[in-house]
Design an enzyme around this catalytic site. Structure first.
Site, PDB file in Angstrom:
ATOM      1  N   ARG A 104       0.835  -1.194   0.000  1.00 24.15           N
ATOM      2  CA  ARG A 104       0.000   0.000   0.000  1.00 24.15           C
ATOM      3  C   ARG A 104       0.866   1.238   0.000  1.00 24.15           C
ATOM      4  O   ARG A 104       1.708   1.425   0.875  1.00 24.15           O
ATOM      5  CB  ARG A 104      -0.922  -0.006   1.225  1.00 24.15           C
ATOM      6  CG  ARG A 104      -1.883   1.164   1.262  1.00 24.15           C
ATOM      7  CD  ARG A 104      -2.881   1.030   2.390  1.00 24.15           C
ATOM      8  NE  ARG A 104      -2.243   1.032   3.705  1.00 24.15           N
ATOM      9  CZ  ARG A 104      -2.906   0.955   4.844  1.00 24.15           C
ATOM     10  NH1 ARG A 104      -4.215   0.823   4.828  1.00 24.15           N
ATOM     11  NH2 ARG A 104      -2.272   0.982   6.002  1.00 24.15           N
ATOM     12  N   THR A 108      -1.014   7.595  -0.999  1.00 19.20           N
ATOM     13  CA  THR A 108      -2.292   7.507  -1.715  1.00 19.20           C
ATOM     14  C   THR A 108      -3.214   6.433  -1.144  1.00 19.20           C
ATOM     15  O   THR A 108      -4.410   6.425  -1.434  1.00 19.20           O
ATOM     16  CB  THR A 108      -2.055   7.193  -3.193  1.00 19.20           C
ATOM     17  OG1 THR A 108      -1.496   5.867  -3.316  1.00 19.20           O
ATOM     18  CG2 THR A 108      -1.101   8.202  -3.818  1.00 19.20           C
ATOM     19  N   ASP A 200       0.190  -3.296  12.698  1.00 21.13           N
ATOM     20  CA  ASP A 200       0.527  -3.836  11.377  1.00 21.13           C
ATOM     21  C   ASP A 200       0.776  -5.338  11.518  1.00 21.13           C
ATOM     22  O   ASP A 200       1.727  -5.759  12.176  1.00 21.13           O
ATOM     23  CB  ASP A 200       1.766  -3.134  10.826  1.00 21.13           C
ATOM     24  CG  ASP A 200       2.086  -3.566   9.409  1.00 21.13           C
ATOM     25  OD1 ASP A 200       2.530  -4.718   9.233  1.00 21.13           O
ATOM     26  OD2 ASP A 200       1.901  -2.753   8.484  1.00 21.13           O
ATOM     27  N   ASP A 203       4.318  -6.594  10.375  1.00 19.14           N
ATOM     28  CA  ASP A 203       5.386  -6.217  11.299  1.00 19.14           C
ATOM     29  C   ASP A 203       5.340  -7.054  12.570  1.00 19.14           C
ATOM     30  O   ASP A 203       6.384  -7.463  13.099  1.00 19.14           O
ATOM     31  CB  ASP A 203       5.275  -4.732  11.654  1.00 19.14           C
ATOM     32  CG  ASP A 203       5.718  -3.830  10.514  1.00 19.14           C
ATOM     33  OD1 ASP A 203       6.481  -4.289   9.655  1.00 19.14           O
ATOM     34  OD2 ASP A 203       5.310  -2.653  10.504  1.00 19.14           O
TER      35      ASP A 203
END
Length: 209
Positions: A104, A108, A200, A203
């Site tokens: 991602r 944006t 995340d 992660d």
């Protein structure tokens, strides 16, 4: 299946709570994800086609149910999808496996593709796409679009957590693709992360942050 199924089984919810906790170590997080993926797999594979096979038990012959048709395809959205993939493969070791590399763009929030490799004859298989987080839904929708372009017709999306925004995006882009998840959280924050979420997933799986 309805468009959205939330798996409320107590074991699923308990393990998800442990995964949410910030102090849960990386190794424990990975193990919990593997365990919860197996529980979710029961739901997402509930309607697999069956046929009868003649077998011999130690006592007598019988007609017994076995899976029918081509082996299903599991498609992981890299990299975090591999955490769900590993657990499901323990239950369905004969499944064919594919990978879609998407990340991602943090500015944006749109998906950028860098890898695509999937099994052949997708149109004749049930395709289960896996990614722990359905956040904005942009990457998930893009992945499903790629699978349809490769011939897939029967697709299901399996995730650990979903945001209302991601569910709406997927329903708009692919109303024919059911979603199975362990929980629907409140919202996305300004960076596109699920709140309250669990951080995340990639992660936390790999200890990269």
């Amino acid at each position: 299946m309805d468009h959205l199924t939330v798996v409320t089984h107590p074991l699923v919810q308990h393990k998800l709570t442990l995964m949410r906790e910030a102090e849960t170590p990386t190794a424990v997080f990975r193990q919990l994800l593997r365990e919860i993926s197996q529980l979710l797999a029961y739901e997402v594979t509930r309607e697999l086609p069956m046929e009868q096979k003649r077998i011999e038990t130690p006592l007598a012959p019988m007609d017994a149910p076995v899976l029918a048709g081509r082996k299903l395809a599991l498609v992981s959205i890299l990299r975090a999808g591999n955490g769900l993939l590993d657990g499901i493969l323990e239950l369905v070791p004969s499944a064919r496996v594919g990978f879609i590399g998407l990340y991602r763009d943090e500015k944006t929030l749109q998906p950028v593709e860098y890898y695509f490799k999937v099994p052949e004859l997708l149109g004749e298989r049930l395709v289960i796409t896996v990614d722990p987080m359905l956040a904005t839904g942009n990457s998930s929708a893009a992945a499903v679009t790629k699978l349809k372009e490769a011939g897939a017709k029967n697709i299901r999306f399996l995730c650990l957590l979903a945001a209302p925004e991601g569910i709406a995006r997927m329903k708009e882009a692919h109303p024919d693709v059911p979603i199975v998840t362990a929980a629907v959280d409140e919202k996305l924050n300004e960076k596109g992360y699920i709140m309250p979420g669990l951080g995340d997933a990639g992660d936390r799986m790999y200890g990269t942050k």
